[in-house]
Design a protein around this motif. Structure first.
Motif, PDB file in Angstrom:
ATOM      1  N   VAL A  17       0.821  -1.208   0.000  1.00  0.00           N
ATOM      2  CA  VAL A  17       0.000   0.000   0.000  1.00  0.00           C
ATOM      3  C   VAL A  17       0.857   1.261   0.000  1.00  0.00           C
ATOM      4  O   VAL A  17       0.592   2.214  -0.738  1.00  0.00           O
ATOM      5  CB  VAL A  17      -0.958  -0.006   1.209  1.00  0.00           C
ATOM      6  N   HIS A  48      -2.339   3.673  -6.138  1.00  0.00           N
ATOM      7  CA  HIS A  48      -3.719   3.422  -5.718  1.00  0.00           C
ATOM      8  C   HIS A  48      -4.038   4.113  -4.386  1.00  0.00           C
ATOM      9  O   HIS A  48      -5.205   4.151  -3.983  1.00  0.00           O
ATOM     10  CB  HIS A  48      -3.961   1.913  -5.552  1.00  0.00           C
ATOM     11  N   PHE A  49      -2.999   4.637  -3.721  1.00  0.00           N
ATOM     12  CA  PHE A  49      -3.193   5.198  -2.377  1.00  0.00           C
ATOM     13  C   PHE A  49      -2.415   6.512  -2.231  1.00  0.00           C
ATOM     14  O   PHE A  49      -1.636   6.707  -1.300  1.00  0.00           O
ATOM     15  CB  PHE A  49      -2.741   4.189  -1.316  1.00  0.00           C
ATOM     16  N   CYS A  69      -7.787   5.306  -0.542  1.00  0.00           N
ATOM     17  CA  CYS A  69      -7.750   4.624  -1.834  1.00  0.00           C
ATOM     18  C   CYS A  69      -8.226   5.579  -2.928  1.00  0.00           C
ATOM     19  O   CYS A  69      -9.280   6.202  -2.811  1.00  0.00           O
ATOM     20  CB  CYS A  69      -8.642   3.386  -1.782  1.00  0.00           C
ATOM     21  N   THR A  70      -7.426   5.721  -3.974  1.00  0.00           N
ATOM     22  CA  THR A  70      -7.785   6.622  -5.086  1.00  0.00           C
ATOM     23  C   THR A  70      -8.152   5.854  -6.358  1.00  0.00           C
ATOM     24  O   THR A  70      -8.740   6.420  -7.263  1.00  0.00           O
ATOM     25  CB  THR A  70      -6.618   7.577  -5.402  1.00  0.00           C
ATOM     26  N   ARG A  81      -9.559   1.742  -7.621  1.00  0.00           N
ATOM     27  CA  ARG A  81     -10.081   0.453  -7.158  1.00  0.00           C
ATOM     28  C   ARG A  81      -8.924  -0.524  -6.914  1.00  0.00           C
ATOM     29  O   ARG A  81      -8.004  -0.628  -7.728  1.00  0.00           O
ATOM     30  CB  ARG A  81     -11.026  -0.117  -8.220  1.00  0.00           C
ATOM     31  N   TYR A  82      -8.999  -1.246  -5.805  1.00  0.00           N
ATOM     32  CA  TYR A  82      -7.870  -2.096  -5.404  1.00  0.00           C
ATOM     33  C   TYR A  82      -8.396  -3.365  -4.745  1.00  0.00           C
ATOM     34  O   TYR A  82      -9.393  -3.333  -4.005  1.00  0.00           O
ATOM     35  CB  TYR A  82      -6.983  -1.338  -4.420  1.00  0.00           C
ATOM     36  N   LEU A 127     -11.528  -2.790  -2.575  1.00  0.00           N
ATOM     37  CA  LEU A 127     -11.611  -1.456  -2.006  1.00  0.00           C
ATOM     38  C   LEU A 127     -11.987  -0.469  -3.099  1.00  0.00           C
ATOM     39  O   LEU A 127     -11.335  -0.401  -4.132  1.00  0.00           O
ATOM     40  CB  LEU A 127     -10.259  -1.046  -1.393  1.00  0.00           C
ATOM     41  N   PRO A 175     -12.679   3.525  -4.474  1.00  0.00           N
ATOM     42  CA  PRO A 175     -12.099   4.850  -4.207  1.00  0.00           C
ATOM     43  C   PRO A 175     -12.755   5.505  -2.996  1.00  0.00           C
ATOM     44  O   PRO A 175     -13.951   5.362  -2.767  1.00  0.00           O
ATOM     45  CB  PRO A 175     -12.398   5.614  -5.499  1.00  0.00           C
ATOM     46  N   SER A 185     -12.012   4.668   0.021  1.00  0.00           N
ATOM     47  CA  SER A 185     -11.878   3.781   1.186  1.00  0.00           C
ATOM     48  C   SER A 185     -10.664   4.211   2.005  1.00  0.00           C
ATOM     49  O   SER A 185      -9.638   4.623   1.462  1.00  0.00           O
ATOM     50  CB  SER A 185     -11.696   2.325   0.730  1.00  0.00           C
TER      51      SER A 185
END
Length: 517
Positions: free
Chosen positions: A102, A109-110, A388-389, A391-392, A406, A408, A410
């Motif tokens: 992460v 993604h973050f 979260c920016t 989707r993951y 997760l 966006p 989250s």
């Protein structure tokens, strides 16, 4: 009922808070019983007790440390847990490998951190590099990064060393205050002087001039970090109703504090421009960005510069001074560690005729071990977060569970204090043991289980500065004093439930006994 009473700002605030509170309870209860169950993520089965614990935090009945430690320990084999953070569903990450993914591997993604303050409503805080998001954060980080390179630290070393010497000389010349000294108040004054000179080019001696405005504004600015019913109500109100809060004049920081920092930065910029002053520091780099006309990037404003200078000041004034306090506390408790560290300092002093240079300070390996262990046992932040920016997909939390998507926005939380106190990563975690960070042992530390400044691209930008400022102070103190406990020294430390960050009940108390030359 008197109609004038209904229209008063206090009544409006009270009614708004009641409405927000009712809506929050409804949302929280839904999240408690449905959200993580539907996601297939391990979560606290007695959700009502978790909600009650949230309330206890707001009422300062339990500390943040105890709260996150309880949640962290509940599922000892889970990679992550579904939790609620101020009523918002969040993932608490426990697995260092997943934390690496992460913070570093899948950083795209973050990108962001949670923002509690709208920058238009509270520019003093909302525009700083820690709070900015997306491209705005990238731009500001790029501008500021050159201020904190090793070469810049070397340039600023003499300025900081002078502040440290002046501070220690004052203590040396006033033995009456050294018999039992509350180090948080004292080290705040030292940190205040360091930032005044390093960031603003202003010379201040807060031990002599005890009510200088720089120091007074710093004390005012840090009052927001206290927990309590009124503080939490204010925090929730500003976060949930920023426009109404601005209309009512409710802010995190007193208007006088905002005005002071804006004035001091504007005057500094004006003086440098008029007199052709160039200092390779943060203000200079921000001034250069102010003059750029690049349509592809955000246009820098005075508020942007003020916000960066303010967060730098705030971090040094409060967070770095706390690191100094915890390190000095442990040296007073552990005389064997103190003696060994003093021997190292004296060894290097002998090489430079009693003077400490930047290069010699960098070579003090045991000093680095001591500070690293202080940061492990007492990290500057109990937790940090990411948003979260993109989707993951998270892997299963533990056997028998499924992958989790997760979306966006989250929220992910990293329990730094709990990781640092996990015996799986740091055996006998309550013991202060600098040997954990020796050349022989430091490679045994599980990567991403030690996160005093965070990690990855959003790692604390000022960590080098904080470490240098702390080490030079300890070196100068050990030259002239033996650090001892007093009747007021509390060991083990009991953390204050009224503070967001780690602060001991009753303060930090040590005795400084002058050494024979």
């Amino acid at each position: 009922m008197d109609s004038s009473l209904l229209s008063s700002p206090f009544t409006l605030l009270l009614i708004t808070l009641i409405v927000i509170g009712i809506l929050k309870v409804i949302v929280v209860m839904y999240n408690l019983y449905v959200f993580w169950k539907n996601k297939g993520v391990p979560y606290l089965p007695n959700s009502l007790s978790c909600f009650i614990m949230d309330c206890k935090i707001y009422l300062a009945r339990i500390s943040f440390v105890d709260y996150f430690q309880y949640i962290y320990d509940y599922f000892p084999n889970a990679k992550y847990i579904g939790v609620l953070d101020s009523g918002t569903p969040a993932v608490l990450l426990r697995d260092p490998e997943l934390i690496k993914d992460v913070m570093v591997k899948d950083f795209e993604h973050f990108l962001d951190r949670r923002t509690f303050v709208d920058e238009d409503m509270e520019p003093l805080f909302g525009k700083n590099v820690s709070a900015l998001r997306g491209d705005r954060w990238r731009e500001m980080r790029t501008i500021l990064s050159p201020s904190f390179t090793a070469s810049k630290m070397k340039f600023m070393f003499d300025l900081i060393s002078k502040c440290s010497k002046d501070f220690v000389d004052y203590l040396d010349n006033h033995p009456e205050i050294c018999q039992a000294i509350e180090t948080k108040g004292a080290f705040r004054r030292y940190a205040n002087d360091v930032i005044a000179t390093a960031a603003f080019g202003i010379s201040v001696n807060s031990m002599k001039d005890r009510d200088n405005e720089f120091y007074v504004r710093g004390v005012e600015a840090t009052k927001f970090s206290s927990v309590g019913l009124l503080s939490m109500a204010k925090f929730i109100f500003i976060r949930e109703c920023p426009k109404l809060a601005k209309w009512m004049g409710i802010t995190f920081f007193p208007p006088t504090t905002s005005k002071f920092f804006k004035t001091i930065v504007a005057e500094t910029i004006k003086a440098r421009e008029e007199q052709g002053i160039v200092r390779p520091d943060m203000i200079h780099l921000l001034m250069q960005a102010l003059d750029k006309n690049d349509a592809s990037v955000h246009k820098m404003t005075l508020d942007d510069i003020v916000s960066q200078a303010f967060i730098f000041f705030l971090a040094g004034f409060d967070t770095t001074s706390s690191l100094m306090c915890f390190a000095i506390h442990e040296l007073a408790i552990n005389q064997d560690v103190q003696n060994r560290l003093r021997e190292e300092v004296q060894h290097y002093l002998a090489k430079e005729n009693g003077e400490i240079s930047y290069d010699l300070l960098s070579q003090m390996s045991y000093m680095d071990m001591v500070i690293s262990e202080a940061l492990r046992k007492y990290p500057p932040a109990i937790t940090v977060d990411r948003v979260c920016t993109k989707r993951y997909e998270l892997p299963p939390s533990q056997p028998g569970y499924k992958n989790v998507i997760l979306e966006p926005n989250s929220v992910l939380t990293f329990p730094i204090y709990a990781l640092h106190r996990d015996p799986k990563y740091f055996p006998n975690p309550d013991k202060f043991d600098p040997e954990r960070f020796s050349e022989e042992n430091k490679d045994n530390i599980v990567p991403y289980s030690y996160l005093p400044f965070g990690h990855g691209p959003r790692k604390c930008i000022g960590n080098r500065f904080a470490l240098m400022e702390t080490k030079i102070l300890i070196a100068h103190l050990l030259q002239k004093f033996t650090l001892k406990t007093t009747e007021k020294t509390v060991e083990p430390i009991v953390f204050d439930k009224n503070e967001f960050n780690l602060q001991p009940v009753g303060g930090f108390w040590v005795s400084l006994e002058k050494r024979e030359k």
